[in-house]
Write a protein that holds these residues in place. Structure first.
Motif, PDB file in Angstrom:
ATOM      1  N   VAL A   1     -12.028   2.977  -3.520  1.00  0.00           N
ATOM      2  CA  VAL A   1     -13.230   2.452  -2.954  1.00  0.00           C
ATOM      3  C   VAL A   1     -13.272   1.111  -3.132  1.00  0.00           C
ATOM      4  O   VAL A   1     -13.614   0.554  -4.435  1.00  0.00           O
ATOM      5  CB  VAL A   1     -14.561   3.376  -3.395  1.00  0.00           C
ATOM      6  CG1 VAL A   1     -15.768   2.652  -2.669  1.00  0.00           C
ATOM      7  CG2 VAL A   1     -14.355   4.833  -2.677  1.00  0.00           C
ATOM      8  N   MET A   2     -13.340   0.098  -2.539  1.00  0.00           N
ATOM      9  CA  MET A   2     -13.455  -1.239  -2.831  1.00  0.00           C
ATOM     10  C   MET A   2     -15.140  -1.588  -2.610  1.00  0.00           C
ATOM     11  O   MET A   2     -15.659  -1.267  -1.380  1.00  0.00           O
ATOM     12  CB  MET A   2     -12.676  -2.104  -1.931  1.00  0.00           C
ATOM     13  CG  MET A   2     -11.177  -1.852  -2.074  1.00  0.00           C
ATOM     14  SD  MET A   2     -10.697  -1.919  -3.883  1.00  0.00           S
ATOM     15  CE  MET A   2     -10.708  -3.776  -3.855  1.00  0.00           C
TER      16      MET A   2
ATOM     17  N   SER B   1     -11.206   4.392   1.442  1.00  0.00           N
ATOM     18  CA  SER B   1      -9.650   4.177   2.025  1.00  0.00           C
ATOM     19  C   SER B   1      -9.681   4.603   3.186  1.00  0.00           C
ATOM     20  O   SER B   1      -8.868   4.334   3.980  1.00  0.00           O
ATOM     21  CB  SER B   1      -9.022   5.016   0.786  1.00  0.00           C
ATOM     22  OG  SER B   1      -9.446   6.524   1.060  1.00  0.00           O
ATOM     23  N   GLY B   2     -10.814   5.387   4.042  1.00  0.00           N
ATOM     24  CA  GLY B   2     -10.753   5.613   5.204  1.00  0.00           C
ATOM     25  C   GLY B   2     -11.561   4.762   5.964  1.00  0.00           C
ATOM     26  O   GLY B   2     -11.808   5.209   7.042  1.00  0.00           O
ATOM     27  N   VAL B   3     -11.880   3.603   5.348  1.00  0.00           N
ATOM     28  CA  VAL B   3     -12.359   2.592   6.218  1.00  0.00           C
ATOM     29  C   VAL B   3     -14.016   3.164   6.562  1.00  0.00           C
ATOM     30  O   VAL B   3     -14.591   2.328   7.252  1.00  0.00           O
ATOM     31  CB  VAL B   3     -11.882   1.839   7.440  1.00  0.00           C
ATOM     32  CG1 VAL B   3     -10.387   1.337   6.605  1.00  0.00           C
ATOM     33  CG2 VAL B   3     -11.533   2.805   8.494  1.00  0.00           C
ATOM     34  N   SER B   4     -14.510   3.963   5.888  1.00  0.00           N
ATOM     35  CA  SER B   4     -16.087   4.253   5.905  1.00  0.00           C
ATOM     36  C   SER B   4     -16.677   3.111   5.430  1.00  0.00           C
ATOM     37  O   SER B   4     -16.269   2.828   4.279  1.00  0.00           O
ATOM     38  CB  SER B   4     -16.409   5.504   5.443  1.00  0.00           C
ATOM     39  OG  SER B   4     -15.753   6.674   6.351  1.00  0.00           O
TER      40      SER B   4
ATOM     41  N   SER C   1     -14.709  -5.468   5.029  1.00  0.00           N
ATOM     42  CA  SER C   1     -13.420  -5.078   5.566  1.00  0.00           C
ATOM     43  C   SER C   1     -12.265  -5.210   4.730  1.00  0.00           C
ATOM     44  O   SER C   1     -12.493  -5.735   3.527  1.00  0.00           O
ATOM     45  CB  SER C   1     -13.027  -5.790   6.782  1.00  0.00           C
ATOM     46  OG  SER C   1     -13.109  -7.057   6.372  1.00  0.00           O
ATOM     47  N   ARG C   2     -11.201  -4.294   4.806  1.00  0.00           N
ATOM     48  CA  ARG C   2     -10.031  -4.454   3.880  1.00  0.00           C
ATOM     49  C   ARG C   2      -8.694  -4.803   4.846  1.00  0.00           C
ATOM     50  O   ARG C   2      -8.759  -4.048   5.724  1.00  0.00           O
ATOM     51  CB  ARG C   2      -9.910  -3.191   2.942  1.00  0.00           C
ATOM     52  CG  ARG C   2      -9.798  -1.944   3.782  1.00  0.00           C
ATOM     53  CD  ARG C   2     -10.166  -0.652   2.814  1.00  0.00           C
ATOM     54  NE  ARG C   2      -9.398  -0.585   1.720  1.00  0.00           N
ATOM     55  CZ  ARG C   2      -9.670  -0.090   0.524  1.00  0.00           C
ATOM     56  NH1 ARG C   2     -10.509   0.867   0.522  1.00  0.00           N
ATOM     57  NH2 ARG C   2      -8.666   0.120  -0.402  1.00  0.00           N
ATOM     58  N   ASP C   3      -7.885  -5.235   4.093  1.00  0.00           N
ATOM     59  CA  ASP C   3      -6.326  -5.330   4.659  1.00  0.00           C
ATOM     60  C   ASP C   3      -5.469  -4.609   3.466  1.00  0.00           C
ATOM     61  O   ASP C   3      -5.196  -5.491   2.512  1.00  0.00           O
ATOM     62  CB  ASP C   3      -6.118  -6.600   4.675  1.00  0.00           C
ATOM     63  CG  ASP C   3      -4.827  -6.814   5.348  1.00  0.00           C
ATOM     64  OD1 ASP C   3      -3.834  -5.914   5.370  1.00  0.00           O
ATOM     65  OD2 ASP C   3      -4.420  -7.889   6.310  1.00  0.00           O
TER      66      ASP C   3
ATOM     67  N   ASN D   1      -3.663  -6.110   0.189  1.00  0.00           N
ATOM     68  CA  ASN D   1      -4.360  -5.718  -1.022  1.00  0.00           C
ATOM     69  C   ASN D   1      -5.560  -6.727  -1.221  1.00  0.00           C
ATOM     70  O   ASN D   1      -6.145  -6.894  -2.520  1.00  0.00           O
ATOM     71  CB  ASN D   1      -3.694  -5.803  -2.364  1.00  0.00           C
ATOM     72  CG  ASN D   1      -3.654  -4.484  -3.096  1.00  0.00           C
ATOM     73  OD1 ASN D   1      -3.942  -3.368  -2.817  1.00  0.00           O
ATOM     74  ND2 ASN D   1      -3.019  -4.480  -4.485  1.00  0.00           N
ATOM     75  N   THR D   2      -6.363  -6.870  -0.120  1.00  0.00           N
ATOM     76  CA  THR D   2      -7.523  -7.651  -0.193  1.00  0.00           C
ATOM     77  C   THR D   2      -8.446  -7.185   0.580  1.00  0.00           C
ATOM     78  O   THR D   2      -8.398  -6.361   1.442  1.00  0.00           O
ATOM     79  CB  THR D   2      -7.141  -9.038   0.660  1.00  0.00           C
ATOM     80  OG1 THR D   2      -6.092  -9.497  -0.070  1.00  0.00           O
ATOM     81  CG2 THR D   2      -8.018  -9.932   0.524  1.00  0.00           C
ATOM     82  N   VAL D   3      -9.911  -7.386   0.036  1.00  0.00           N
ATOM     83  CA  VAL D   3     -10.880  -6.640   0.673  1.00  0.00           C
ATOM     84  C   VAL D   3     -11.948  -8.234   1.148  1.00  0.00           C
ATOM     85  O   VAL D   3     -11.798  -9.127   0.198  1.00  0.00           O
ATOM     86  CB  VAL D   3     -11.823  -5.974  -0.225  1.00  0.00           C
ATOM     87  CG1 VAL D   3     -12.381  -6.768  -1.434  1.00  0.00           C
ATOM     88  CG2 VAL D   3     -12.744  -5.308   0.638  1.00  0.00           C
TER      89      VAL D   3
END
Length: 119
Positions: free
Chosen positions: A33-34, A53-56, A70-72, A76-78
């Motif tokens: 979780v970021m 990780s599930g982009v919630s 958002s994350r990529d 390895n970037t948020v």
């Protein structure tokens, strides 16, 4: 060595926009979780936004409709896109990675990036 490095902070006028980035290295954070936190002078650190990780996603009420996390995972970037910035958004913004694997809990922090909203 695990590192989270934030960038993109700065001085912006009220109503302006900034995009923060947090580049992670040393391990993959695909399952983490970021989150973005912020701490203003003489205030406690608070959660701004988080993405699983599930982009919630989850946002503080004060930033809903203005900020987007958002994350990529490939990079390895948020990111934190901040629009319609207000003076009360002024704070040091920190990136966080949190993961529980079995009985081991991981919690990493970046060094922070200053965001100042002022005319």
């Amino acid at each position: 060595q695990v590192q989270l490095v934030e960038s993109g902070g700065g001085l912006v006028q009220p109503g302006g926009s900034l995009r923060l980035s947090c580049a992670a290295s040393g391990r993959t954070f695909r399952r983490s979780v970021m989150g973005w936190y912020r701490q203003a002078p003489e205030k406690q650190r608070e959660l701004v936004a988080a993405i699983t990780s599930g982009v919630s996603t989850n946002y503080a009420d004060s930033v809903k409709g203005r900020f987007t996390i958002s994350r990529d995972n490939a990079k390895n970037t948020v990111y934190l896109q901040m629009n319609s910035l207000k003076p009360e958004d002024t704070a040091v913004y920190y990136c966080n990675a949190h993961e529980i694997t079995g009985i081991v809990e991981y919690d990493y922090w970046g060094q922070g990036t200053q965001v100042t909203v002022s005319s």
